[in-house]
Design a protein around this motif. Structure first.
Motif, short mmCIF file in Angstrom:
data_model
loop_
_atom_site.label_atom_id
_atom_site.label_comp_id
_atom_site.label_asym_id
_atom_site.label_seq_id
_atom_site.Cartn_x
_atom_site.Cartn_y
_atom_site.Cartn_z
N TRP A 187 5.71 -2.54 0.59
CA TRP A 187 6.50 -0.93 1.10
C TRP A 187 5.44 -0.14 1.91
CZ3 TRP A 187 6.91 3.81 -1.90
CH2 TRP A 187 7.75 4.77 -1.29
N LEU A 188 5.88 0.13 3.04
CA LEU A 188 5.21 1.24 3.97
C LEU A 188 4.77 2.23 3.06
CD1 LEU A 188 3.98 1.62 6.88
CD2 LEU A 188 6.17 3.03 7.16
N GLY A 189 5.62 2.95 2.13
CA GLY A 189 5.28 4.14 1.63
C GLY A 189 4.18 4.31 0.59
N LEU A 190 3.69 3.13 0.19
CA LEU A 190 2.59 2.84 -0.63
C LEU A 190 1.19 3.38 0.24
CD1 LEU A 190 3.03 -0.12 -2.61
CD2 LEU A 190 3.31 2.11 -3.44
N ASP A 191 1.24 2.72 1.34
CA ASP A 191 0.04 3.02 2.16
C ASP A 191 -1.40 3.60 1.52
OD1 ASP A 191 -0.97 3.41 4.91
OD2 ASP A 191 -0.56 5.56 4.87
N ALA A 192 -1.70 2.54 0.73
CA ALA A 192 -3.00 2.58 0.05
C ALA A 192 -4.13 2.21 0.98
CB ALA A 192 -3.03 2.03 -1.33
N PRO A 193 -5.34 2.92 0.95
CA PRO A 193 -5.52 4.31 -0.28
C PRO A 193 -5.33 5.50 0.46
CG PRO A 193 -7.53 3.55 0.87
CD PRO A 193 -6.42 2.68 1.58
N ARG A 194 -4.56 5.77 1.62
CA ARG A 194 -4.35 7.12 2.05
C ARG A 194 -3.32 7.74 1.14
NH1 ARG A 194 -5.38 3.26 5.55
NH2 ARG A 194 -3.43 2.14 5.17
N HIS A 195 -2.30 7.24 0.72
CA HIS A 195 -1.39 8.02 -0.33
C HIS A 195 -2.13 7.86 -1.63
CE1 HIS A 195 2.28 7.49 2.56
NE2 HIS A 195 1.22 8.12 3.34
N LEU A 196 -2.27 9.12 -2.23
CA LEU A 196 -3.04 9.06 -3.42
C LEU A 196 -2.03 9.82 -4.67
CD1 LEU A 196 -6.03 11.50 -2.36
CD2 LEU A 196 -5.87 8.90 -2.47
N CYS A 197 -0.73 9.85 -4.41
CA CYS A 197 0.36 9.96 -5.46
C CYS A 197 1.66 9.73 -4.50
CB CYS A 197 0.17 11.35 -6.00
SG CYS A 197 0.66 12.66 -4.92
N LEU A 198 2.59 9.45 -5.44
CA LEU A 198 4.01 9.44 -5.42
C LEU A 198 4.90 10.17 -6.15
CD1 LEU A 198 4.20 5.50 -4.51
CD2 LEU A 198 4.43 7.41 -3.03
N LEU A 199 5.80 11.07 -5.60
CA LEU A 199 6.53 11.85 -6.38
C LEU A 199 8.18 11.55 -6.30
CD1 LEU A 199 5.21 14.96 -4.78
CD2 LEU A 199 4.07 13.84 -6.51
N ARG A 200 8.28 11.21 -7.65
CA ARG A 200 9.79 10.95 -8.23
C ARG A 200 10.41 12.36 -8.24
NH1 ARG A 200 7.48 7.14 -12.00
NH2 ARG A 200 8.34 5.22 -11.73
#
Length: 282
Positions: A187-200
């Motif tokens: 999934w594009l939204g993971l974008d590790a390691p630039r994305h450090l968290c994901l918010l439910r």
């Protein structure tokens, strides 16, 4: 654990990255985080707009974002965080907002100062740079919250910087979306390691209540989510193989399938990104 993945979007590293999932609050975070993130952003910024016409031509999503603030903000004093080269700031200025900014990239901050005449603080510590007294009607972050290690610091700082009934508005990848469910580690939204968290959604609502906000607006299928659904479907499918000619073919196939779903109205409830407006309690 939420998910393990690699840097499939940019292919700048072969490292395996792990997103962890708190069973109590639902917060999702990357750990460990590379000591130096700069190499993972190499070549990220495109050339900035040099005229009003160019800003307008590239500001496709900005009208909807500005409309949210026109609907919910009690006034026109706006602080944007992580505004890059100022596409949203320019649109907000045209709508009558008095915009200041906080931006981590030196070149982007300088461009906003020069081209848009904005006061811009250059720092990566957004929360620490925010005013500690109520002085803004709105704080906005568009696709920025996921780059923070501790988003609760931003909520706390925004609560201090906003006037009573002021709003915190933001969009961010939705880890409960259809693309996340279907593509998993790709999934594009993971974008590790630039994305450090994901918010439910549930975690955002908990943070909002803890820091004196009420959620007055939450959507998972607005214009921004629909645009990112097309982009995200294409790139998530292309993450199976970035090699030419397969990567571009897979991207076009995925984007085409997403456009067909949009045209037919056959859509999941949660597409890719979600947007929030939180109002500070009086």
């Amino acid at each position: 654990m939420f998910r393990t993945t690699r840097d499939l979007n940019r292919r700048l590293s072969d490292t395996v990255f792990t997103f962890h999932d708190c069973p109590s609050c639902g917060f999702i975070w990357l750990d460990p985080v590379p000591d130096d993130l700069a190499p993972h952003y190499a070549g990220r910024y495109e050339a900035p707009p040099m005229s009003d016409a160019e800003y307008i031509a590239r500001g496709g999503l900005q009208a909807g974002r500005v409309a949210l603030l026109q609907r919910f903000a009690p006034g026109k004093r706006l602080l944007e965080i992580g505004g890059d080269v100022g596409l949203f700031a320019h649109a907000a200025q045209r709508a009558g907002f008095q915009v200041s900014g906080i931006e981590m990239d030196k070149a982007a901050a300088a461009h906003m100062r020069t081209r848009l005449g904005m006061a811009v603080t250059e720092t990566a510590d957004f929360a620490a740079a925010m005013p500690s007294t109520p002085s803004h009607d709105a704080v906005a972050l568009w696709q920025v919250m996921e780059h923070l290690r501790a988003p609760w610091r931003l909520f706390q700082a925004a609560a201090a910087a906003l006037v009573p009934s002021g709003v915190l508005a933001f969009s961010t990848p939705d880890p409960e979306c259809w693309l996340s469910e279907k593509f998993g580690a790709r999934w594009l939204g993971l974008d590790a390691p630039r994305h450090l968290c994901l918010l439910r959604e549930g975690f955002v609502r908990t943070l909002a209540d803890r820091h004196g906000f009420e959620v007055v607006h939450h959507v998972t299928d607005d214009a921004e989510a629909r645009a990112l659904f097309v982009f995200g479907f294409g790139d998530s499918l292309a993450n199976y193989s970035r090699a030419k000619p397969f990567g571009p073919v897979l991207y076009r196939l995925g984007a085409g399938l997403a456009r067909a779903q949009l045209a037919l109205g056959v859509l999941p409830r949660r597409l890719d990104s979600h947007s929030f407006v939180l109002r500070k309690r009086p």
